[in-house]
Scaffold this active site. Structure first.
Site, mmCIF file in Angstrom:
data_model
loop_
_atom_site.group_PDB
_atom_site.id
_atom_site.type_symbol
_atom_site.label_atom_id
_atom_site.label_comp_id
_atom_site.label_asym_id
_atom_site.label_seq_id
_atom_site.Cartn_x
_atom_site.Cartn_y
_atom_site.Cartn_z
ATOM 1 N N LYS A 198 -10.246 33.897 -4.212
ATOM 2 C CA LYS A 198 -10.841 32.891 -3.323
ATOM 3 C C LYS A 198 -11.085 33.456 -1.926
ATOM 4 C CE LYS A 198 -9.679 28.619 -5.654
ATOM 5 N NZ LYS A 198 -9.141 27.278 -5.610
ATOM 6 N N LYS A 211 -14.142 32.550 -14.378
ATOM 7 C CA LYS A 211 -13.804 31.280 -15.024
ATOM 8 C C LYS A 211 -14.747 30.172 -14.544
ATOM 9 C CE LYS A 211 -10.583 28.986 -12.025
ATOM 10 N NZ LYS A 211 -9.775 27.815 -11.966
ATOM 11 N N LYS A 221 -15.147 24.358 -10.541
ATOM 12 C CA LYS A 221 -15.898 23.248 -9.951
ATOM 13 C C LYS A 221 -16.471 23.595 -8.583
ATOM 14 C CE LYS A 221 -11.707 20.743 -9.628
ATOM 15 N NZ LYS A 221 -10.701 21.570 -8.965
HETATM 16 N N1 AQP Z 1 -12.189 27.329 -16.430
HETATM 17 C C1 AQP Z 1 -11.037 26.770 -16.730
HETATM 18 N N2 AQP Z 1 -10.550 26.859 -17.986
HETATM 19 C C2 AQP Z 1 -9.372 26.278 -18.315
HETATM 20 N N3 AQP Z 1 -8.616 25.586 -17.441
HETATM 21 C C3 AQP Z 1 -9.065 25.466 -16.180
HETATM 22 N N4 AQP Z 1 -8.584 24.852 -15.083
HETATM 23 C C4 AQP Z 1 -9.442 25.028 -14.050
HETATM 24 N N5 AQP Z 1 -10.497 25.747 -14.443
HETATM 25 C C5 AQP Z 1 -10.293 26.042 -15.762
HETATM 26 C C6 AQP Z 1 -7.341 24.115 -15.045
HETATM 27 O O1 AQP Z 1 -7.614 22.837 -14.475
HETATM 28 C C7 AQP Z 1 -6.474 22.421 -13.738
HETATM 29 C C8 AQP Z 1 -6.876 21.912 -12.398
HETATM 30 O O2 AQP Z 1 -7.344 22.938 -11.612
HETATM 31 P P1 AQP Z 1 -7.404 22.733 -10.043
HETATM 32 O O3 AQP Z 1 -8.394 21.714 -9.715
HETATM 33 O O4 AQP Z 1 -6.053 22.471 -9.506
HETATM 34 O O5 AQP Z 1 -7.828 24.095 -9.479
HETATM 35 P P2 AQP Z 1 -8.438 25.353 -10.091
HETATM 36 O O6 AQP Z 1 -7.562 25.951 -11.130
HETATM 37 O O7 AQP Z 1 -8.753 26.239 -8.936
HETATM 38 O O8 AQP Z 1 -9.744 24.762 -10.782
HETATM 39 P P3 AQP Z 1 -11.236 24.968 -10.390
HETATM 40 O O9 AQP Z 1 -12.072 24.072 -11.230
HETATM 41 O O10 AQP Z 1 -11.558 26.420 -10.415
HETATM 42 O O11 AQP Z 1 -11.281 24.415 -8.911
HETATM 43 P P4 AQP Z 1 -11.743 25.111 -7.583
HETATM 44 O O12 AQP Z 1 -13.128 25.613 -7.881
HETATM 45 O O13 AQP Z 1 -11.714 24.053 -6.550
HETATM 46 O O14 AQP Z 1 -10.783 26.220 -7.299
HETATM 47 C C9 AQP Z 1 -5.512 23.606 -13.683
HETATM 48 O O15 AQP Z 1 -4.493 23.388 -14.636
HETATM 49 C C10 AQP Z 1 -6.350 24.759 -14.081
HETATM 50 O O16 AQP Z 1 -5.603 25.778 -14.715
#
Ligand code: AQP
Length: 328
Positions: free
Chosen positions: A111, A192, A195
């Protein structure tokens, strides 16, 4: 009853990755565990958020939890910021965390990569996540693969605290799905699905319309060969689409491979789009019903009240053990 804790950041539109990697398991676990599912707004602000968007996304995540099948009568659904002990225990655990531990976090490195200025909150976020878990002495944490390293830190902090101040915290275990723990981006299978990716074509949002879903899947990058074969090393893009298919249809990867033997990517992608739509359409219907029902804030208040009972007790115990004066 053992305790489960997990959360999702309201940092954008929830994706199929969040659903498959995390939310599907939330729903499974709610019958057998005392569950706490939070919208982790304090985590979301570790990167800049527009206030209006943050409010909308927070309501959307809470409503999506319920639309996905979480029953607020069984599980506590609430906003992280409505339970202040998270932030306070987060600070306490930050003081027990070393810089080196945080510097090793791959999510921080990803990040922060290429950014001129990176907020300190993003750096110390794993200590806050440890507090989220330990404040309930959670036994199990359903997360995607990307959170495994953060969970390791929570385990280390639990044992460090216990060593210094006497046995208190439970060591939490991760609960990671076998398939779908890391759904990859539709435009680049080395990243991965996320969002906060600026390209909406890289993810399927849970609230994308059926036509958007069809369009995104038809445009998803595919490997140069023709075979629909699960081989993440040689065919990462088609393997990723097969994982999504498997998670949305309940069919195993082997069944899917057999079904599409000798067929081209085009037909497979068309069917995948319909399978994804068949999961998301009913979820979206429930989502809009919940948003219109006016019940969301009441659900969040009840969830926070119940969570607060345990969280404030833990915080008091921790402070007492560490030598804080407690108010009399
Ligand atoms: N691509 C993914 N595949 C499987 N699991 C995923 N998770 C996120 N992306 C994937 C799981 O979703 C949960 C919530 O995630 P989060 O919102 O706390 O943050 P994150 O892991 O950083 O998810 P994002 O979507 O990538 O958000 P941003 O872009 O804001 O950083 C977690 O259990 C995560 O493992």
């Amino acid at each position: 009853m053992k305790t489960v804790l997990s959360g999702i950041q309201p940092s954008g539109k929830l994706t199929l990755g969040n659903y498959i990697g995390a939310m599907k398991n939330f729903v499974k676990l709610q019958n057998d565990y005392a569950c706490n599912f939070m919208v982790v707004d304090l985590h979301a602000i570790t990167v800049a958020q527009d206030p209006k968007a943050l409010r909308e996304q927070s309501e959307a995540v809470a409503a999506l939890f319920i639309a996905a099948g979480i029953d607020p009568g069984k599980a506590n659904v609430y906003m992280q910021s409505h339970v202040p002990p998270h932030a306070e225990l987060g600070w306490i655990l930050t003081t027990l965390t070393s810089m080196g531990e945080l510097e090793r976090m791959t999510q921080f490195k990803d990040k922060a990569a290429g950014k001129e200025s990176v907020g300190a909150g993003l750096f110390v976020y794993p200590s806050l996540m440890a507090a989220d878990i330990l404040v309930y002495n959670a036994d199990l944490v359903p997360v995607g693969e990307d959170q495994k390293q953060h969970l390791e830190l929570a385990r280390d902090l639990a044992s460090r605290f216990n060593h210094r101040f006497g046995e208190y915290f439970t060591s939490p275990d991760p609960y990671i799905p076998e398939v779908g723990a890391r759904i990859m981006s539709l435009d680049d299978a080395s990243k991965k699905m996320s969002k906060s990716n600026p390209n909406p074509g890289s993810y399927i949002a849970l609230l994308d319309t059926p036509d958007e879903i069809r369009k995104k899947i038809s445009r998803a990058t595919t490997d140069s060969g023709k075979e629909v074969r699960y081989d993440p090393a040689e065919k990462p893009e088609i393997s990723n689409l097969m994982s999504i298919y498997s998670e949305c249809s309940g069919k195993s990867l082997a069944e899917i491979q057999n079904e599409y033997e000798g067929q081209m990517y085009g037909g497979f992608k068309k069917d995948l789009a319909e399978v994804a739509v068949s999961v998301l359409e009913p979820l979206q219907k429930r989502y809009y019903e919940i948003r219109e029902s006016g019940q969301l804030y009441d659900i969040l208040a009840k969830g926070a009240d119940r969570a607060m009972e345990t969280a404030s007790r833990t915080l008091n115990d921790v402070k007492e053990r560490m030598g804080f004066l407690l108010p009399r």
